[in-house]
Motif scaffolding. Structure first.
Motif, PDB file in Angstrom:
ATOM      1  N   LYS A 186       0.989  -0.827   0.056  1.00 47.76           N
ATOM      2  CA  LYS A 186      -0.205   0.068  -0.346  1.00 47.76           C
ATOM      3  C   LYS A 186       0.711   0.913   0.308  1.00 47.76           C
ATOM      4  O   LYS A 186       0.443   2.512  -0.903  1.00 47.76           O
ATOM      5  CB  LYS A 186      -0.802   0.340   1.505  1.00 47.76           C
ATOM      6  CG  LYS A 186      -1.619   1.247   0.844  1.00 47.76           C
ATOM      7  CD  LYS A 186      -2.609   1.383   2.983  1.00 47.76           C
ATOM      8  CE  LYS A 186      -3.444   2.651   2.903  1.00 47.76           C
ATOM      9  NZ  LYS A 186      -3.712   1.951   4.101  1.00 47.76           N
ATOM     10  N   GLY A 200       2.779   2.095  -3.333  1.00 49.43           N
ATOM     11  CA  GLY A 200       1.305   1.832  -4.494  1.00 49.43           C
ATOM     12  C   GLY A 200       1.493   1.141  -5.635  1.00 49.43           C
ATOM     13  O   GLY A 200       1.248   0.958  -6.807  1.00 49.43           O
ATOM     14  N   ARG A 204      -5.572   0.078  -7.006  1.00 51.64           N
ATOM     15  CA  ARG A 204      -6.566   1.185  -6.756  1.00 51.64           C
ATOM     16  C   ARG A 204      -8.256   1.480  -7.292  1.00 51.64           C
ATOM     17  O   ARG A 204      -8.094   0.977  -7.850  1.00 51.64           O
ATOM     18  CB  ARG A 204      -5.858   2.430  -6.716  1.00 51.64           C
ATOM     19  CG  ARG A 204      -4.664   1.755  -5.567  1.00 51.64           C
ATOM     20  CD  ARG A 204      -4.069   3.101  -5.103  1.00 51.64           C
ATOM     21  NE  ARG A 204      -2.651   3.352  -4.529  1.00 51.64           N
ATOM     22  CZ  ARG A 204      -2.532   3.709  -3.186  1.00 51.64           C
ATOM     23  NH1 ARG A 204      -3.552   3.722  -2.408  1.00 51.64           N
ATOM     24  NH2 ARG A 204      -1.646   3.166  -2.622  1.00 51.64           N
ATOM     25  N   THR A 205      -9.109   1.597  -6.447  1.00 50.05           N
ATOM     26  CA  THR A 205     -10.180   2.427  -6.938  1.00 50.05           C
ATOM     27  C   THR A 205      -9.862   3.733  -7.661  1.00 50.05           C
ATOM     28  O   THR A 205      -8.827   4.205  -7.632  1.00 50.05           O
ATOM     29  CB  THR A 205     -11.255   2.421  -6.211  1.00 50.05           C
ATOM     30  OG1 THR A 205     -10.518   3.552  -4.603  1.00 50.05           O
ATOM     31  CG2 THR A 205     -10.928   0.660  -5.205  1.00 50.05           C
ATOM     32  N   GLY A 259      -8.442   6.086  -5.248  1.00 50.44           N
ATOM     33  CA  GLY A 259      -7.700   6.294  -4.689  1.00 50.44           C
ATOM     34  C   GLY A 259      -7.236   5.027  -3.947  1.00 50.44           C
ATOM     35  O   GLY A 259      -5.833   5.423  -2.974  1.00 50.44           O
ATOM     36  N   HIS A 260      -7.966   4.370  -3.359  1.00 50.09           N
ATOM     37  CA  HIS A 260      -8.338   3.310  -2.361  1.00 50.09           C
ATOM     38  C   HIS A 260      -7.443   2.326  -2.917  1.00 50.09           C
ATOM     39  O   HIS A 260      -7.898   2.234  -4.204  1.00 50.09           O
ATOM     40  CB  HIS A 260      -9.799   3.564  -1.327  1.00 50.09           C
ATOM     41  CG  HIS A 260     -10.550   4.653  -1.479  1.00 50.09           C
ATOM     42  ND1 HIS A 260     -10.179   5.918  -0.724  1.00 50.09           N
ATOM     43  CD2 HIS A 260     -11.708   5.408  -1.656  1.00 50.09           C
ATOM     44  CE1 HIS A 260     -11.086   6.227   0.267  1.00 50.09           C
ATOM     45  NE2 HIS A 260     -12.080   6.046  -0.816  1.00 50.09           N
ATOM     46  N   VAL A 261      -6.434   1.290  -1.812  1.00 47.94           N
ATOM     47  CA  VAL A 261      -6.853   0.540  -1.958  1.00 47.94           C
ATOM     48  C   VAL A 261      -8.038  -0.735  -2.126  1.00 47.94           C
ATOM     49  O   VAL A 261      -8.596  -0.630  -1.387  1.00 47.94           O
ATOM     50  CB  VAL A 261      -6.077  -0.540  -1.415  1.00 47.94           C
ATOM     51  CG1 VAL A 261      -5.789  -2.122  -1.350  1.00 47.94           C
ATOM     52  CG2 VAL A 261      -3.889   0.409  -1.410  1.00 47.94           C
ATOM     53  N   TRP A 262      -8.168  -1.251  -3.541  1.00 48.46           N
ATOM     54  CA  TRP A 262      -9.312  -1.925  -3.709  1.00 48.46           C
ATOM     55  C   TRP A 262      -9.014  -3.384  -2.757  1.00 48.46           C
ATOM     56  O   TRP A 262      -8.424  -4.019  -2.504  1.00 48.46           O
ATOM     57  CB  TRP A 262      -9.208  -2.325  -5.366  1.00 48.46           C
ATOM     58  CG  TRP A 262     -10.442  -3.678  -5.762  1.00 48.46           C
ATOM     59  CD1 TRP A 262     -11.794  -3.279  -5.857  1.00 48.46           C
ATOM     60  CD2 TRP A 262     -10.180  -5.154  -5.479  1.00 48.46           C
ATOM     61  NE1 TRP A 262     -12.597  -4.288  -6.405  1.00 48.46           N
ATOM     62  CE2 TRP A 262     -11.972  -5.472  -5.905  1.00 48.46           C
ATOM     63  CE3 TRP A 262      -9.533  -5.814  -5.253  1.00 48.46           C
ATOM     64  CZ2 TRP A 262     -11.769  -6.540  -6.115  1.00 48.46           C
ATOM     65  CZ3 TRP A 262      -9.607  -7.478  -4.794  1.00 48.46           C
ATOM     66  CH2 TRP A 262     -11.190  -7.866  -5.619  1.00 48.46           C
ATOM     67  N   VAL A 302     -11.448  -0.332 -11.175  1.00 49.54           N
ATOM     68  CA  VAL A 302     -10.694  -0.101 -10.668  1.00 49.54           C
ATOM     69  C   VAL A 302      -9.355   0.870 -11.740  1.00 49.54           C
ATOM     70  O   VAL A 302     -10.171   0.799 -12.569  1.00 49.54           O
ATOM     71  CB  VAL A 302      -9.248  -1.914 -10.296  1.00 49.54           C
ATOM     72  CG1 VAL A 302      -9.693  -2.254  -9.123  1.00 49.54           C
ATOM     73  CG2 VAL A 302      -9.498  -2.598 -11.226  1.00 49.54           C
TER      74      VAL A 302
END
Length: 761
Positions: free
Chosen positions: A359, A362, A366-367, A370-373, A423
């Motif tokens: 995370k 990077g 990500r969604t 900008g979030h981690v899927w 994503v």
């Protein structure tokens, strides 16, 4: 997907438009560009308020013609794209004859009459292979979504094969097939390995060059057509001429990538801990020692998921509670002559220490916000490694290098199908296209690490997911099947379908994955598994060591494992054919016998290499029905003569099954049965079967170091057979199959390069 409501109407909410005439044609030296008018009237008025399709015809290689049809050409193309390799120096030719324009690529041409209704004819050897007619080139809108639609005609009696590893009926006629990766097991219409390529028994194949969802209607909407559609503004496909199925695969794999040749040790027997079982080093040692005590040769030991801590897949760290000394354990296993396989997948559970690391750096998908899927299916809070990022690929690769330096030799690359489309990818790839293509990046990453760390020719995977081009990274296995005869048969269908999709090497879980097989299922699956290109004992909640079933299971496993090791020179040669021409080791009967219509639908038997027919037994009582092509075949285990063509119904004990040597074949048997790794030509025995008068058979026995093979030439003249060796390093022998069985081996001294024997007919 289906767009029509019967022959005349469109479904509710669907509007379709098709090219009906050539409005203009631009003829260049080596390509055609056709402009397909879609209006109904002729004249200047049709040019207004009416779409125009741009259809480009080109050729990347001899015998291959590409067609790209486009509605609106202004759409951005973020990728990904299949990696294709055009033939170096190849050029196509165009010609115009009155109103007929043509593009010619070696034996294959595409023709269109610019003054007639729209029809692209693909022509070879003076006959039309297939055509894109009045609904063959167009687009449709359904619920506001735009689809490019193509149809190619099917002839009377034409059968369709391929489209990846599919467990539904072997010939795809009448089916709807969506090329879309899914974890659906072997008992559903879903597939782990989806390949937008099919071939037919009429001498050609078709590859749709689109890595996302390709929807096929194979004689299931328009019954005389193969329809394929993609949600896009453009679609590209290639018609690939044979005329034989082998030649089609040769041209297809030259374009999309040849299979690598796995190392010799990988052809031996693999044993797994199984999936959800309890195990530690003592359990592993008991399995390995149990195999040794029972004289069952073992080549690879595989550690499945729980070599890592629960909830932490993947953290690439051995669970210290059960494996406190992984380096020492692996060294001890390697001292016993074993290679080591370890299970991995491309997911990082939230409890894994690597989650926060990935995370922060990077490296996780990500969604759009900008979030981690993440989701909880499979692993709690799991994320997905973003293999479109070079940095993420290197980060993942370095974790694998640590394991390789500990003593691991190869990886089971599980999963890779559950890839979201909501994503954002590091390189901006189209999420819909990445859903299928992700498997290619995943397996490529792991395969390249193995190649770098272990050296060329030593890389091998045990992969579940794949798409077009994935054949470059063998081996692939059939996924989650039940422990039944029906599941054994559906697994074989999937493997044969995959072989007709360009994949050279394939395996399956011997005994089945879900549940526990009966002793009968286990023994029959052992026979089938050890007569496959690669062989692994693996299950879910129960172990697959043969002594857990009955003593006869031990005998069957030992005998067939030893038989496979003796066949190593034969199997490695078949592997070289996969590497060089794209011909799979396990071959559907239609691949070897395209001129025998009885072979075209067969999916319960196969050819193992050029010359061995295998018909697995799928019944409790040992009864099997199988087809024998023309000629005098020889049962490899008993020496019995079997005449074809015709069907046979027989009953076999667990020590046997239909395993027939082809008329005129010469099968090399290696001198060792304890391992697939040895000098295959040293003390090799040639089994000669029903040689044809005047015919010469060339048998190449590979060299373990990849050097010059030993070549044997077998020729019959009248009542004598002469065998000549080129480069034989030592003693060898010849066995002739006669009407009452195999004769005694005739030894040939070292340094002797020719032997002549009388034939007993």
């Amino acid at each position: 997907m289906k767009f029509t409501d019967g022959y005349w109407l469109m479904r509710d909410g669907v509007a379709a438009t098709f090219a009906n005439r050539v409005a203009d044609a631009r003829v260049e030296e080596n390509r055609l560009t056709l402009y397909g008018s879609t209006g109904r009237a002729r004249g200047r008025g049709q040019t207004l308020n009416s779409p125009l399709l741009t259809v480009e015809c080109f050729s990347p290689a001899e015998g291959v013609i590409g067609v790209r049809s486009t509605h609106h050409g202004g759409r951005l193309d973020p990728g990904p794209h299949f990696g294709l390799t055009p033939e170096a120096g190849h050029t196509a030719k165009t010609r115009v004859n009155d109103q007929v324009v043509e593009l010619e690529s070696g034996p294959l041409s595409v023709r269109i009459d610019a003054d007639a209704l729209w029809q692209l004819d693909f022509v070879a050897d003076g006959r039309v292979l297939t055509s894109a007619g009045k609904r063959g080139t167009g687009f449709a809108t359904a619920e506001g979504r735009h689809h490019m639609v193509n149809q190619l005609s099917l002839g009377v009696g034409e059968l369709v094969y391929g489209l990846g590893e599919r467990f539904t009926p072997f010939t795809k006629n009448g089916q709807t097939v969506d090329v879309w990766q899914a974890d659906g097991g072997t008992a559903s219409e879903q597939a782990y390995k989806n390949v937008p390529f099919y071939l037919t028994n009429r001498g050609y194949g078709v590859f749709v060059n689109h890595p996302g969802l390709v929807s096929y209607e194979i004689g299931s909407e328009a019954v005389g057509q193969v329809q394929f559609s993609v949600e896009d503004q453009s679609v590209e496909y290639y018609v690939i001429y044979g005329p034989t199925p082998k030649e089609i695969l040769d041209r297809y794999t030259a374009l999309t990538g040849r299979p690598a040749l796995p190392p010799a040790w990988s052809f031996g027997l693999w044993l797994s801990t199984s999936f959800t079982t309890d195990y530690d080093e003592a359990t592993v040692n008991s399995f390995v020692q149990g195999m040794a005590d029972r004289e069952i040769p073992l080549s690879v030991f595989h550690f499945d998921c729980f070599w890592m801590k629960a909830y932490q897949w993947c953290d690439f760290t051995w669970d210290p509670d059960v494996f406190p000394d992984p380096e020492g354990m692996l060294a001890r296993l390697r001292e016993r002559g074993l290679r080591i396989s370890a299970w991995i997948n491309p997911y990082i559970g939230q409890k894994s220490p690597l989650f926060e690391e990935g995370k922060r750096l990077g490296h996780l998908v990500r969604t759009p916000e900008g979030h981690v899927w993440q989701w909880d299916l499979w692993q709690a809070g799991m994320a997905l490694v973003d293999f479109t990022s070079p940095a993420a690929r290197e980060w993942y690769a370095e974790k694998l290098r640590t394991l390789l330096r500990q003593g691991v030799d190869c990886f089971k690359t599980d999963f890779g199908e559950r890839v979201p489309t909501d994503v954002v990818w590091h390189d901006g790839s189209d999420p819909e296209r990445m859903h299928n293509y992700y498997a290619q990046l995943y397996n490529d990453t792991v395969f390249q690490v193995l190649t770098e760390e272990r050296g060329p020719g030593e890389a091998v995977l045990f992969a579940r997911s794949a798409t077009a081009g994935g054949q470059q990274f063998p081996v692939h296995w059939g996924g989650d099947c039940e422990s039944t005869f029906a599941a054994m048969a559906e697994s074989l269908r999937g493997g044969l379908s995959l072989g007709l999709s360009g994949f050279g090497f394939w395996s399956h879980d011997i005994g089945g994955f879900e549940g526990t097989p009966t002793p009968a299922v286990f023994k029959r699956w052992v026979q089938f598994g050890l007569l496959s290109s690669h062989s692994r004992l693996h299950g879910s909640g129960s172990y697959r060591v043969p002594w857990n079933y009955d003593e006869e299971s031990v005998t069957v496993t030992r005998d067939f494992a030893r038989l496979k090791n003796r066949l190593a020179p034969y199997l490695l040669r078949a592997g070289e054919q996969a590497r060089d021409q794209g011909t799979p080791v396990m071959r559907a009967m239609v691949l070897e016998f395209p001129d025998d219509p009885s072979c075209h639908p067969l999916d319960r038997q196969y050819m193992l290499g050029d010359d061995l027919l295998v018909a697995p037994v799928f019944t409790e009582d040992g009864e099997v029905e199988y087809y024998v092509p023309a000629g005098e075949w020889t049962h490899l285990l008993s020496g019995e003569r079997v005449s074809g063509p015709g069907w046979r119904r027989e009953r076999f004990g667990f020590d046997s099954l239909p395993l027939l040597a082809r008329p005129g074949s010469v099968i090399p048997f290696g001198a060792r049965d304890d391992s697939p790794e040895y000098a295959w030509a040293e003390s090799v025995t040639l089994r000669v079967h029903a040689p044809v008068d005047g015919a010469e058979v060339v048998t190449r026995v590979p060299a373990p170091d990849g050097g010059r093979p030993t070549v044997f030439r077998t020729r019959r003249v009248g009542g004598e057979v002469t065998v000549t060796a080129e480069g034989a390093p030592g003693p060898w022998s010849v066995v002739l199959a006669g009407p009452t069985g195999y004769g005694e081996p005739v030894p040939v001294a070292a340094g002797t390069d020719t032997v002549t024997l009388p034939v007993a007919d």
